[in-house]
Design a protein around this motif. Sequence first.
Motif, short mmCIF file in Angstrom:
data_model
loop_
_atom_site.label_atom_id
_atom_site.label_comp_id
_atom_site.label_asym_id
_atom_site.label_seq_id
_atom_site.Cartn_x
_atom_site.Cartn_y
_atom_site.Cartn_z
N UNK A 117 2.78 -9.23 20.54
CA UNK A 117 2.35 -10.54 20.43
C UNK A 117 0.83 -10.20 20.02
N UNK A 118 0.25 -11.28 19.20
CA UNK A 118 -1.04 -11.27 18.93
C UNK A 118 -1.43 -12.67 18.91
N UNK A 119 -2.63 -13.13 19.17
CA UNK A 119 -3.21 -14.35 19.25
C UNK A 119 -4.36 -14.60 18.12
N UNK A 120 -4.25 -15.95 17.74
CA UNK A 120 -5.56 -16.22 16.99
C UNK A 120 -6.32 -17.27 17.70
N UNK A 121 -7.42 -17.14 17.80
CA UNK A 121 -8.48 -17.65 18.61
C UNK A 121 -9.44 -18.61 17.69
N UNK A 122 -9.42 -20.02 18.07
CA UNK A 122 -10.38 -20.80 17.32
C UNK A 122 -11.46 -21.17 18.65
N UNK A 123 -12.56 -20.59 18.62
CA UNK A 123 -13.50 -20.73 19.73
C UNK A 123 -14.84 -20.69 19.33
N UNK A 124 -15.59 -21.57 20.37
CA UNK A 124 -16.98 -21.48 20.28
C UNK A 124 -17.78 -20.31 20.65
N UNK A 125 -18.85 -19.85 20.13
CA UNK A 125 -19.89 -19.10 20.87
C UNK A 125 -20.42 -19.36 22.22
N UNK A 126 -20.10 -20.77 22.37
CA UNK A 126 -20.62 -21.22 23.47
C UNK A 126 -19.89 -21.83 24.57
N UNK A 127 -18.82 -20.88 25.03
CA UNK A 127 -18.01 -21.34 26.03
C UNK A 127 -17.86 -20.55 27.20
N UNK B 83 -1.84 -7.10 9.91
CA UNK B 83 -0.87 -8.09 10.57
C UNK B 83 -1.55 -9.16 11.43
N UNK B 84 -2.77 -8.93 11.80
CA UNK B 84 -3.56 -9.89 12.62
C UNK B 84 -4.24 -10.97 11.83
N UNK B 85 -4.64 -11.90 12.50
CA UNK B 85 -5.58 -13.04 11.61
C UNK B 85 -6.85 -12.64 11.32
N UNK B 86 -7.33 -13.25 10.37
CA UNK B 86 -8.65 -13.05 9.89
C UNK B 86 -9.83 -13.46 10.67
N UNK B 87 -10.98 -12.93 10.64
CA UNK B 87 -12.17 -13.24 11.26
C UNK B 87 -13.03 -14.02 10.48
N UNK B 88 -13.40 -15.09 10.98
CA UNK B 88 -14.76 -15.95 10.44
C UNK B 88 -15.65 -16.31 11.69
N UNK B 89 -16.73 -16.19 11.32
CA UNK B 89 -17.88 -16.56 12.12
C UNK B 89 -18.65 -17.59 11.48
N UNK B 90 -18.68 -19.08 11.74
CA UNK B 90 -19.17 -19.95 10.89
C UNK B 90 -20.25 -20.74 11.92
N UNK B 91 -21.28 -20.94 11.03
CA UNK B 91 -22.36 -21.90 11.77
C UNK B 91 -21.97 -23.17 12.05
N UNK B 92 -21.73 -23.73 13.15
CA UNK B 92 -20.89 -24.89 13.47
C UNK B 92 -22.10 -25.94 13.77
#
Lengths: 337, 337, 337, 337
Positions: A117-127, B83-92
Amino acid sequence: MPRIIFLVLTVLVFTLAAFAQAPPKGWQKGKGYGWIWGSADEVGALNAVRDPARVLAALRSVKTGRTFDLGVPVDKTSYRWPGHSPTEVVSYRSPEGVKRARDIPGMGDPRNTIAFHSCALFISDNVGTQIDGLGHITTGADNHWYNGFRESDHGLDFGVGRASADRIPPIIARAVLIDVAGWKGADALPANYAIGSKDLQAALAAQKVDVEPGDVVLVRTGTLRYWGESGADHARIAGHDSAGITLEAARWLVEQKGAVLIGGDTSGVEVGQDPALPGRAIPVHEYLLVEQGVHIGEFHFLEDLARNRVWRFVYFAATNRVRGAVAGFALRPVAVE
Amino acid sequence: MPRIIFLVLTVLVFTLAAFAQAPPKGWQKGKGYGWIWGSADEVGALNAVRDPARVLAALRSVKTGRTFDLGVPVDKTSYRWPGHSPTEVVSYRSPEGVKRARDIPGMGDPRNTIAFHSCALFISDNVGTQIDGLGHITTGADNHWYNGFRESDHGLDFGVGRASADRIPPIIARAVLIDVAGWKGADALPANYAIGSKDLQAALAAQKVDVEPGDVVLVRTGTLRYWGESGADHARIAGHDSAGITLEAARWLVEQKGAVLIGGDTSGVEVGQDPALPGRAIPVHEYLLVEQGVHIGEFHFLEDLARNRVWRFVYFAATNRVRGAVAGFALRPVAVE
Amino acid sequence: MPRIIFLVLTVLVFTLAAFAQAPPKGWQKGKGYGWIWGSADEVGALNAVRDPARVLAALRSVKTGRTFDLGVPVDKTSYRWPGHSPTEVVSYRSPEGVKRARDIPGMGDPRNTIAFHSCALFISDNVGTQIDGLGHITTGADNHWYNGFRESDHGLDFGVGRASADRIPPIIARAVLIDVAGWKGADALPANYAIGSKDLQAALAAQKVDVEPGDVVLVRTGTLRYWGESGADHARIAGHDSAGITLEAARWLVEQKGAVLIGGDTSGVEVGQDPALPGRAIPVHEYLLVEQGVHIGEFHFLEDLARNRVWRFVYFAATNRVRGAVAGFALRPVAVE
Amino acid sequence: MPRIIFLVLTVLVFTLAAFAQAPPKGWQKGKGYGWIWGSADEVGALNAVRDPARVLAALRSVKTGRTFDLGVPVDKTSYRWPGHSPTEVVSYRSPEGVKRARDIPGMGDPRNTIAFHSCALFISDNVGTQIDGLGHITTGADNHWYNGFRESDHGLDFGVGRASADRIPPIIARAVLIDVAGWKGADALPANYAIGSKDLQAALAAQKVDVEPGDVVLVRTGTLRYWGESGADHARIAGHDSAGITLEAARWLVEQKGAVLIGGDTSGVEVGQDPALPGRAIPVHEYLLVEQGVHIGEFHFLEDLARNRVWRFVYFAATNRVRGAVAGFALRPVAVE
């Protein structure tokens, strides 16, 4: 173990106790910290408690080894300030998916049953449980933050180029809990309850502890009593989440008592609307993060500490090393008694 | 401080030293750990080192208070297993955006210059410095993981329902570094270098330390010498990243030496292809995570420890409390000497 | 087919030709379009071809009803300009996940076997077959785009507040293919091949067609011959992708020929480095999008049209209505012969 | 207009009527479509209307060239079914960010003022105006979808491997609007209003049009009257969104009238709870997508058509070519009168 070692150790403990009482580097009573660490500094007041002797003294102050997890679990249902982006934790690869796709060498062949298993996260840096970095809040027409870093220089598309949360050093420091809700005899303080320095002093007196210069200070409103498994009961949490400290209380903690990090169990630590400052948005954030370089710890779970009447402990926290992020998120700080 | 307290403390220190030597709960020499903690357990071998006395003993073993940050900084350029998903840190949210939109109460009005940054992250739970959770790896036709949790019961759309990384308790434990690269006199071990128990023993002998039951064990290949600011030099890192321990070495560490967590400075800790097990994918992951319930620590930055010849220390790590995630990611474990 | 129909059709074609020959609204030979539609306009040159009579004429010009799909399939492997964010299409809900979680009313109960899939996408607005919106490119110290919209007014955290891609009206217009690769006898033009107006004229002459004012113009380099199922062969695509039109050619198409949208089969339509403008980045984008208000169509799949020698057709495209986005992405424009 | 043109047009209409009256390929009255296109087919009923002659006839039926945009604008505030992932459109690159970072060749140098915007999207494939793909809904213990494609074969981590939305061919077909809300004299139908075939027939009679075999059929409830700029008024939309067709109505449209795609102006087209089928979740989805291979068009904006009493038109839609996705999302289908 020969007797001489006993002796050495006892002396050492005594010495360290002395160290602990030494005022934190840079702090001035009546003034606090501020932009005193050089123009390149991205760490702020935490510089005051980083030297090994002080870390050693903090660790030596541990009495029982009992640990308390101060982080709350986070998922897509979790309460958060609505101005931040939502949370999604999605299964990215699954054993069945891996076996069907056969796109990973060595997996999916009928003879090899291993998969992952691996997960993709869409997450805030303020949570969730957070430590706000010194680049989180800006002020002035030039949108500057701590140490005068300006948006026009360091505001990037990928977070902030200075004083991002990955620059927060691991924190190991003595800490004190101020249980305002407990002192008030309330399950949780009501919405917009403004905690002034008088409340803090009264609660400390009731607990028979004091803030020592260099302490991490955690203020309890009781709000996280309603977090549950994931913070899904937004109405209930919102019913208390705006209780918090006033600017006057923040000033007292930093300038008179030498707090090096101020945390609490709400999303913002400060009162929703400071009664002394009508119309001002988040003055405590501005004061602590921008002016003083003092980090803020949000949504720290303090229920277990309070129930066990653990007022003094060592606070341990390390934010993720995500470059550019403006806060440590979904953290799990630990209190060790 | 009255004399009696001195005495009490010295006795305490002595007592704790004894505790530390006690074997970790549940461990059996020649067998290791395994599924011994009950059918509902999601913690595994870390159960062996959670009691307060053991934590206290670990903290009392700290000698200097020097801290070493074992986390590597992560951004979108960082090397990761493909095999893992990419990384993005975006100014929200940005100060200028907040002021233009005027969608946050109290901000954007010309009299109030306060504003803020926040970031949205799209990130894998398997990036940067990690601790693999016990739900990461599955095996068998039924795709089960540690403790027999099966995909058909607990494999969710939102990560895993059992033994997810948010169930990993905060870790405070004694630890040892085995500097294989240092013993070999290499900057970094070559690709696919297979580290067997013989290598580990020789390196330990050269360092004059040993693994004690209940230790966290970190094995150094030197790969992260090439991480730099963000792990952007993929070719250079990939040139060493497949060095790692064999299944035989993992067995020796767990079954003979009582290691409670095994970490290293590569993306997978284990050798890319175990010479004794042609065609088998990640047998060390399967053995440690599924069979033994022993967590794996990946991409731990060991360069500072090695340079300072710090072989023994206390290991402190706390994963994010993101429900369902299968690994702690972009972590910053701390070694305290 | 009876003779009367022949007659009817002939007359019809004649009538329609009359319609089509009317110059597009606003266009001036030698000048093109520009900021002529009023200070609030967000549509640009496409205003010239929106009136129903012109749409009707375009549709009446359809001869066979054969359709050609000009969109390329996109997934996480697809070639893209590296400055844009990556693509991930992840299963968000799956039948098995829905049944295990039982979190959707009416699903997961053993008597009800219905369930569903849905996906979460992390995707750029600049991927696959695209139409660049007029807010994509900025120029000047004030970072303005088409019609003088400035970043300080309309640059938001959530895309652009003016001339975003969701303001592009559905496009139904007559179109012409200029097959430069075909005229050159090349499978695909070499990297950095600079297509000038001379090439365009020669190719048109070879095809025996001309550009009429108000036409959509698509220029073929042959690059997408190498797209395959998903554009995964980055090296191969990159080997041709920098072929494209020069600023001089763009000017000729707009100012002399009245093109209302210019597209092609590469990621940028324009030549990687314009030989006449050393050091200038993307001058054709600046000219078309900012100065002329002419949209650019990228990565349009022209192979089927070319193979079938379909030089004239109706171009139909409608971008997604995602507010703030700066381009229509992963589109599927259709050519109808 | 000279008399000859009248004549020409009359003949033309006659000719086209002949074309149009041909029944769609494969359809059988009383039975509909179904799995008749071969075991590899991923297109379903739309196969019935793809031949060029039929497309030509549809286009020839255009009378005025007036176009109607049927897509609703989408952003993070937009109403959606809560089981899908949220929407975020975030500025990924901005002119100021590009100039500060100087990470794009040719940009950020003071002499070159060109820069750009691009956005990163986190978005569901089930948001805004949609066409559900044939892989969206599954049924049976084996979780199969249209044409018997089973989860155990084609359910991937990255969407579905068969009948994904990128396989939906561009649609150009004759269409009819059935304005049930208009016939009822209601602004919008009340929640859970069950539209049966009797309602459809009465509305058609009032409009004096009929469904022809091979037509796209759009059913209006009036719900999108409340969409506004972005669908932010969730309560208002939810107050009508559960109105929709019953299974009986769907059957009548497909089996008796030959509808080739059924759409509407709600999130699900079908009634929230079919009164004839207590406890059954989304039976119309199951019937249309799985059994008949008939696509469903959701959240189609029908207000302009209704206001202008445009009952017959050509429907044009092309979904994004995102591989694996199960629906076309944030679409902008176009009606051409």
